[in-house]
Design a protein around this motif. Structure first.
Motif, PDB file in Angstrom:
ATOM      1  N   HIS A 278       0.824  -1.215   0.000  1.00 51.65           N
ATOM      2  CA  HIS A 278       0.000   0.000   0.000  1.00 51.65           C
ATOM      3  C   HIS A 278       0.857   1.265   0.000  1.00 51.65           C
TER       4      HIS A 278
ATOM      5  N   TYR B 163      -9.310  -4.643  -3.865  1.00 49.77           N
ATOM      6  CA  TYR B 163     -10.667  -4.287  -4.272  1.00 49.77           C
ATOM      7  C   TYR B 163     -11.412  -5.553  -4.686  1.00 49.77           C
ATOM      8  N   LYS B 164     -12.725  -5.477  -4.618  1.00 49.82           N
ATOM      9  CA  LYS B 164     -13.535  -6.555  -5.153  1.00 49.82           C
ATOM     10  C   LYS B 164     -13.386  -6.580  -6.670  1.00 49.82           C
TER      11      LYS B 164
ATOM     12  N   ASN C 129     -10.235 -10.661  -3.216  1.00 51.50           N
ATOM     13  CA  ASN C 129      -9.890  -9.283  -3.544  1.00 51.50           C
ATOM     14  C   ASN C 129      -8.795  -9.237  -4.602  1.00 51.50           C
TER      15      ASN C 129
ATOM     16  N   TRP D 244      -5.580  -6.984  -6.086  1.00 52.72           N
ATOM     17  CA  TRP D 244      -4.637  -5.897  -5.818  1.00 52.72           C
ATOM     18  C   TRP D 244      -4.501  -5.058  -7.085  1.00 52.72           C
TER      19      TRP D 244
ATOM     20  N   ILE E 171      -4.546   2.321  -6.717  1.00 50.17           N
ATOM     21  CA  ILE E 171      -5.661   3.171  -6.311  1.00 50.17           C
ATOM     22  C   ILE E 171      -5.981   4.152  -7.438  1.00 50.17           C
TER      23      ILE E 171
ATOM     24  N   LEU F  14     -11.176  -0.435 -12.963  1.00 50.50           N
ATOM     25  CA  LEU F  14     -11.404  -1.794 -12.484  1.00 50.50           C
ATOM     26  C   LEU F  14     -11.520  -2.792 -13.628  1.00 50.50           C
TER      27      LEU F  14
END
Length: 308
Positions: free
Chosen positions: A122, A130-131, A179, A181, A184, A188
């Protein structure tokens, strides 16, 4: 307090603090503490005579010292180290999208705790779990088709429709969706996970209801040979019309001034703006082509004779 009156001990401390540490003037001390300036000055002078100027110099030094904080312990694998980059490569590999920090540390051959691995991913690389998205992104033609169908359906009587819903039950596959990776702020749809989980057993539950329908309930009526030929011919003609329309939209997308050209140009303008302003650890997006944006799905006949 009048001149010459005795000063209580607590006022002695307050005057000493305001003068030696806060560096207030005698008039300010007199205003705040209601003490005569000469009394306060004489009290400070008597204190200096008793303990010496070194004590007041020490107070002055202490008042200007910054609070000392112990330095943070050094990281075992600092940012931009080969170990940290190896962890990034493991997390960014499409085959490892659903891996947890424990699995990623094993893949990267790192000797750190899962919490530390999560912190590295991170903080060092701006990744977060994230899903995942398991469905393809709708093309422009798909969106327009949905809008056209909705406009048509809104003016039809409700009894002409059958409302359906379905759900899948899989036994022997992974529970839930792991999830993914990804950086950010990234798209998606660039990190889609295929749903071929390979369960041992699959069951689909389907339900239907209709408004004011009084006919026989059924899901499938077997086609006759003649109907199969007719439907196959209709499907072939429909696919041919779709192909011609698709080729026309491809040509329009390359012709300035057309609606398709404006749509494609707006999409690619946003992509160029993103690529110019993206962070170093964010993925670069590819410009869209006409065959990607204006692609139409073609119908096919299943083995049972139906149309998929």
């Amino acid at each position: 307090m009048t001149k010459g009156a005795p000063i209580p001990q607590e006022l002695h401390i307050a005057i000493l603090t305001l003068h030696s540490i806060v560096h207030m003037q005698w008039v300010e001390i007199s205003t705040h503490l209601k003490v005569h300036p000469e009394n306060a000055c004489q009290m400070i002078q008597r204190s200096k005579d008793r303990v010496g100027n070194e004590f007041f110099a020490l107070l002055n030094d202490v008042s200007h010292d910054e609070p000392a904080h112990p330095p943070d312990p050094p990281q075992k694998y600092p940012e931009w180290s080969k170990e940290s980059e190896r962890l990034k490569e493991a997390a960014f590999n499409p085959e490892n999208f659903g891996k947890n920090p424990v699995q990623l540390t094993h893949l990267a051959h790192l000797d750190v705790s899962p919490l530390t691995a999560y912190w590295y991913i991170h903080q060092h690389h701006n990744f977060a779990p994230y899903k995942p998205c398991c469905k393809p992104k709708l093309s422009q033609n798909n969106i327009l088709s949905h809008i056209q169908f909705t406009d048509w359906a809104l003016i039809q009587p409700q009894e002409h429709f059958v409302f359906t819903d379905e759900t899948w039950i899989e036994i022997g596959s992974l529970r839930g969706r792991p999830n993914v990776w990804r950086p950010i702020g990234s798209d998606l749809y660039d990190f889609v996970i295929a749903t071929d989980s390979g369960p041992e057993f699959t069951l689909m539950l389907s339900s239907h209801f209709a408004h004011e329908y009084r006919g026989e309930p059924y899901i499938w009526v077997k086609e006759t040979s003649k109907e199969q030929e007719e439907h196959a011919q209709e499907l072939e003609e429909e696919n041919l019309r779709k192909q011609e329309h698709q080729e026309e939209m491809y040509a329009n997308a390359c012709t300035p001034g057309t609606e398709e050209y404006k749509i494609l140009e707006a999409i690619n303008t946003n992509i160029r703006s993103y690529n110019e302003n993206r962070l170093p650890n964010e993925p670069r997006r590819m410009p869209q082509r006409p065959e990607w944006v204006f692609k139409e799905e073609r119908g096919e006949r299943s083995k049972g004779g139906g149309i998929d």
